[in-house]
Motif scaffolding. Structure first.
Motif, PDB file in Angstrom:
ATOM      1  N   SER A  67      -0.215  -0.852  -3.014  1.00  0.00           N
ATOM      2  CA  SER A  67      -1.612  -1.240  -2.795  1.00  0.00           C
ATOM      3  C   SER A  67      -1.983  -1.314  -1.317  1.00  0.00           C
ATOM      4  CB  SER A  67      -1.885  -2.597  -3.465  1.00  0.00           C
ATOM      5  OG  SER A  67      -0.960  -3.572  -3.024  1.00  0.00           O
ATOM      6  N   ASP A  78      -1.093  -3.980  -7.052  1.00  0.00           N
ATOM      7  CA  ASP A  78      -0.299  -2.801  -7.410  1.00  0.00           C
ATOM      8  C   ASP A  78      -0.568  -2.390  -8.853  1.00  0.00           C
ATOM      9  OD1 ASP A  78       0.879  -3.041  -4.896  1.00  0.00           O
ATOM     10  OD2 ASP A  78       2.714  -3.963  -5.649  1.00  0.00           O
ATOM     11  N   GLN A  85       3.758   2.920 -11.538  1.00  0.00           N
ATOM     12  CA  GLN A  85       4.834   2.423 -10.681  1.00  0.00           C
ATOM     13  C   GLN A  85       6.189   2.785 -11.284  1.00  0.00           C
ATOM     14  OE1 GLN A  85       4.167  -1.576  -8.631  1.00  0.00           O
ATOM     15  NE2 GLN A  85       2.796  -1.767 -10.383  1.00  0.00           N
ATOM     16  N   HIS A 136       4.595  -2.433  -1.189  1.00  0.00           N
ATOM     17  CA  HIS A 136       3.531  -2.469  -2.196  1.00  0.00           C
ATOM     18  C   HIS A 136       2.648  -1.228  -2.060  1.00  0.00           C
ATOM     19  CE1 HIS A 136       4.267  -6.503  -3.748  1.00  0.00           C
ATOM     20  NE2 HIS A 136       4.516  -6.873  -2.508  1.00  0.00           N
TER      21      HIS A 136
END
Length: 824
Positions: free
Chosen positions: A425, A382, A279, A423
């Protein structure tokens, strides 16, 4: 000198007043009462009326015994919450003061200093009121009256000329599982279930930040960060990223501002098992005249995700590509971790996701009958590389389609998509759980005696929400690369042939249909998004919610912690097929877990062997909202049932599996879901339960990460020459330093000729043990007098094998049990 000090103070005051700031009202002294009752009691915010009543010792523990039945009166009452808070002169001097409720459950009338400032009707929305004109210096009074959601739902239901399935709950925009489910109790809550605060702001405020990926390749990521900013008056402002300013002019009112950014040689975000979920973190500030107004932090992951649906010889594919790689999804369906949501802490969500990662999962489905989870859940996904299938909050019914309802849901969608879309994810947005299947397959038309006009209206209302409003709203909120929408899960019901050739499947022939576990090997769809079987929790879990004398199948307390109408009857029927049914209650709970794990092993491995025809397996269900016998692999307290340990083994990136044809010919599979290629020796052995070698065969095997499944058919001896009840197959695959092992049995557990194992446990250090046995020890279960986590459990300990087990902490009195102990 005085002028200099005065000027300095003015500059400080200006700087402070320019900053956006918050005042948490949740921490004020709150009280509550049942409407029309004078006596008031201490309340906790965030909270629910049930937990507040319990904390004040006004009701017994809702989860204990059959107390649930005694507490149904709570849902029919109205409840009042209130607090007083002091506002300073400097706070009131801010140009704007917003009163923000992050979650009101559900029908709430909000009074501020005696005036109604808000009527809320949706648990899933954030409610914001411009409050300055209602506030004063000194003492202020905030009161929230919660009206019975059950009564409100019944009032709405009466407005229709026909009855919708599930009656009042479908009219109420609140967590549907709270009305009772076949794994959860009925506790229809009310309360301020999320934070309440005052927001002080002046010249402008940031309402939303999102980003678009314009370009993403190996050399560069070109991004646009998009800010929605509300300005009190027009003027010059700037967004600053680090030390880099981006100036612009804002008009009075709402503005949309883009800030471009390029990242050279971008690092991609990968799901668990494929790589690092990398990230990038950014901090933005909104400024004017060199004064910071507001700051926002944003973490993003750079990835591409695609849902591939292409026609083929059997139907249509259904699989995800992550960063261009086809990914087999392994995971489960998640339900809310508690019946009383404010008790769910960030650490609870972190633990859930950690348990998914430990079990080698790469996807969790947030089921549509619960809630949109707190940020902590998605942040954990995440960070751990767990992709999220996100349902909108509709489940197992048909819903109204009037203008007020649809507009309410639209705002719910906007609030939650804006909150969650950044996000990495998030993989897919899904309209609902089983509504489409229910309409077409569950017989509602006949059950509720719908006229043709009724049916037309109900289906048109369905299409208005799930085929119209939701996808159109997503189109307005999301860039193309984040906008994957699936209207209903499953797309086709499990009784229809097409359910296994296209779309996603919920297969319930096992459990609901009473079909044998082995049917899983034949009923394999393109993406298995639901299937499951129940298992009891450990005895220690049940002991926390019922008396010792109630730990039997006849007690009302025990019956109340099984919500499926034929739950234990179904478990027992399957247990008789596969196991010797124990007479002892504790042994029965243990074997029920083995039964669940056995069934789910057959299902998961059949799905994985069918790769690339099948490209996903998400079992029902991951967790529980209270202590109960259910389909979960984790119990309410987060303890791993036998099924979760089995899921960990069956979800390994490299899996050795065996398929038995009707003629008892074995085909062996090496399944590789990772990025690494393997080549080496595959060895199959048949040994008896004392470990003596009866037969062996070796073959060269190659398992490429880019291929699907390596299937190897080895010449097999005649089973007539083998005592199949006293032998097993040991399969080993050795590739360099990598060593993979699995064991398979010819017969069902009840038919095995097990002998008493001499299990030896050797203490290596405080948190490490070595365990071994002289003969096969089937389904070894380790427990301890103190609560701890065993790194492996419910495993087959092969003869003379030495297995190292890690413990979460030092154990006090390790106990060991195997299947032999229950077959007396």
């Amino acid at each position: 000198m005085f002028k200099k000090i005065f000027l300095f103070l003015i500059l400080i005051c200006c700087s402070i007043s320019a900053q956006t700031s918050y005042r948490n009202l949740s921490s004020e002294n709150w009280i509550f009462n049942k409407q029309n009752e004078a006596k008031k009691h201490k309340a906790t915010i965030p909270g629910t009326v049930h937990t507040d009543l319990f904390q004040n010792q006004l009701i017994p523990d809702p989860f204990f015994g059959n107390n649930e039945k005694k507490l149904q009166w709570i849902e029919n009452e109205n409840w009042e919450y209130e607090t007083h808070f002091t506002l300073s002169k400097s706070e009131l001097e801010n140009q704007n003061i917003d009163l923000e409720f992050e979650g009101l459950d559900t029908y709430a009338t909000v009074f501020l200093n005696g005036k109604v400032v808000l009527e809320a009707d949706n648990m899933f929305r954030k409610w914001t009121i411009s409050a300055k004109s209602h506030l004063k210096i000194g003492n202020n009074h905030l009161k929230v009256v919660f009206h019975s959601a059950v009564q409100k739902g019944k009032e709405e239901a009466k407005k229709l000329s026909y009855t919708l399935p599930e009656k009042e709950r479908v009219f109420v925009r609140k967590a549907q599982y709270q009305f009772g489910w076949d794994w959860g109790p009925r506790f229809v809550t009310a309360g301020i279930w999320k934070k309440v605060q005052l927001k002080f702001w002046n010249s402008a405020k940031i309402e939303n930040v999102k980003y678009n990926q314009k370009v993403l390749n190996k050399t560069v990521a070109d991004l646009d960060f998009i800010f929605t900013i509300f300005a009190e008056k027009s003027g010059k402002y700037q967004i600053k990223l680090g030390q880099k300013p981006f100036p612009f002019i804002l008009k009075k009112g709402q503005n949309v501002v883009k800030v471009p950014l390029s990242i050279p040689n971008p690092i991609l975000w990968w799901s668990n098992g494929l790589g690092v979920p990398h990230q990038y973190a950014f901090r933005f500030s909104l400024e004017q005249n060199q004064q910071k107004i507001e700051e926002k932090e944003l973490k993003i992951g750079l990835k591409t995700i695609e849902l591939i649906q292409e026609k083929d010889q059997t139907g249509k594919s259904f699989y995800f590509k992550l960063n261009g790689k086809s990914v087999f999804m392994k995971g489960a369906n998640v339900v809310p971790p508690d019946s009383f949501l404010p008790r769910v802490s960030d650490s609870t969500y972190f633990s859930l996701v950690e348990n998914a990662k430990k079990a080698n999962m790469n996807m969790l489905r947030v089921w549509g009958g619960g809630v949109y989870f707190d940020d902590a859940f998605y942040e954990a996904c995440d960070a751990n590389g767990i992709l999220v299938w996100q349902d909108f909050m509709f489940a197992c019914s048909m819903y109204p389609g009037d203008e007020k309802f649809v507009e309410n849901v639209k705002q719910e969608v906007i609030d939650n998509v804006n909150r969650l879309q950044n996000h990495p994810s998030i993989a897919i947005w899904c309209g609902n759980n089983e509504n489409d299947e229910g309409w077409h397959n569950w017989g509602w038309q006949k059950q509720f005696k719908y006229t043709k006009a009724d049916s037309t209206q109900i289906w048109n209302d369905y299409k208005k929400v799930f085929h119209g409003m939701i996808p159109k709203t997503l189109d307005s909120l999301l860039p193309k690369e984040k906008n994957i929408y699936w209207s209903s899960s499953p797309s086709i019901g499990w009784g229809r042939k097409e359910s296994l050739t296209q779309g996603d499947s919920h297969y319930w022939g096992v459990w609901w249909g009473k079909e044998p576990f082995e049917i899983y090997e034949k009923k394999v769809g393109r993406f298995m998004s639901e299937y499951g079987f129940q298992g009891m929790p450990n005895l220690e879990t049940l002991q926390k919610v019922m008396k010792k004398e109630d730990l039997n199948f006849t007690s009302e307390a025990f019956k109340n912690h099984q919500k499926h109408p034929t739950g234990y009857e179904t478990i027992n029927e399957y247990m008789e097929r596969d196991y010797v049914v124990p007479k002892d209650f504790e042994d029965y709970a243990y074997v029920s877990q083995l039964l669940q794990a056995r069934g789910m092993k057959i299902a998961i491995e059949a799905h994985r062997r069918a790769k690339s025809y099948c490209m996903g397996t998400l079992y029902w269900q991951f967790n529980d909202c209270w202590p109960v016998s259910s389909w979960s692999s984790l119990d309410y307290y987060g303890n791993w049932k036998a099924f979760h340990y089995q899921a960990k083994r069956s979800f390994e990136n490299v899996l050795l599996s065996a398929e038995v044809t009707d003629s008892r010919i074995y085909k062996f599979f090496v399944i590789n879901d990772g990025m690494q290629n393997y080549a080496g020796e595959l060895k199959a052995e048949i040994r008896n339960f004392k470990g003596q070698l009866l037969w062996e065969k070796k073959a060269y095997c190659k398992s490429d990460a880019s291929s699907n499944v390596s299937a190897i058919l080895l010449p097999f001896p005649s089973l007539k020459e083998i005592d199949t009840q006293n032998s097993y197959i040991k399969l080993e695959f050795i590739s360099g330093d990598n060593h993979f092992v699995s064991a398979f049995f010819f017969d069902k557990p009840k038919d095995l000729k097990l002998s008493k194992p001499n299990i030896e446990i050797k203490i290596i250090d405080e948190v490490t043990i070595e365990i071994s046995s002289d003969v096969l020890a089937k389904d070894v279960f380790l427990s301890s007098e103190n609560e701890l986590f065993f790194g492996d459990n419910y495993f087959d300990l092969l003869p003379n094998e030495k297995r190292i087990i890690k413990l979460s902490k030092a154990a006090k009195g390790i106990k060991v049990k195997s299947l032999f102990d229950t077959m007396k």
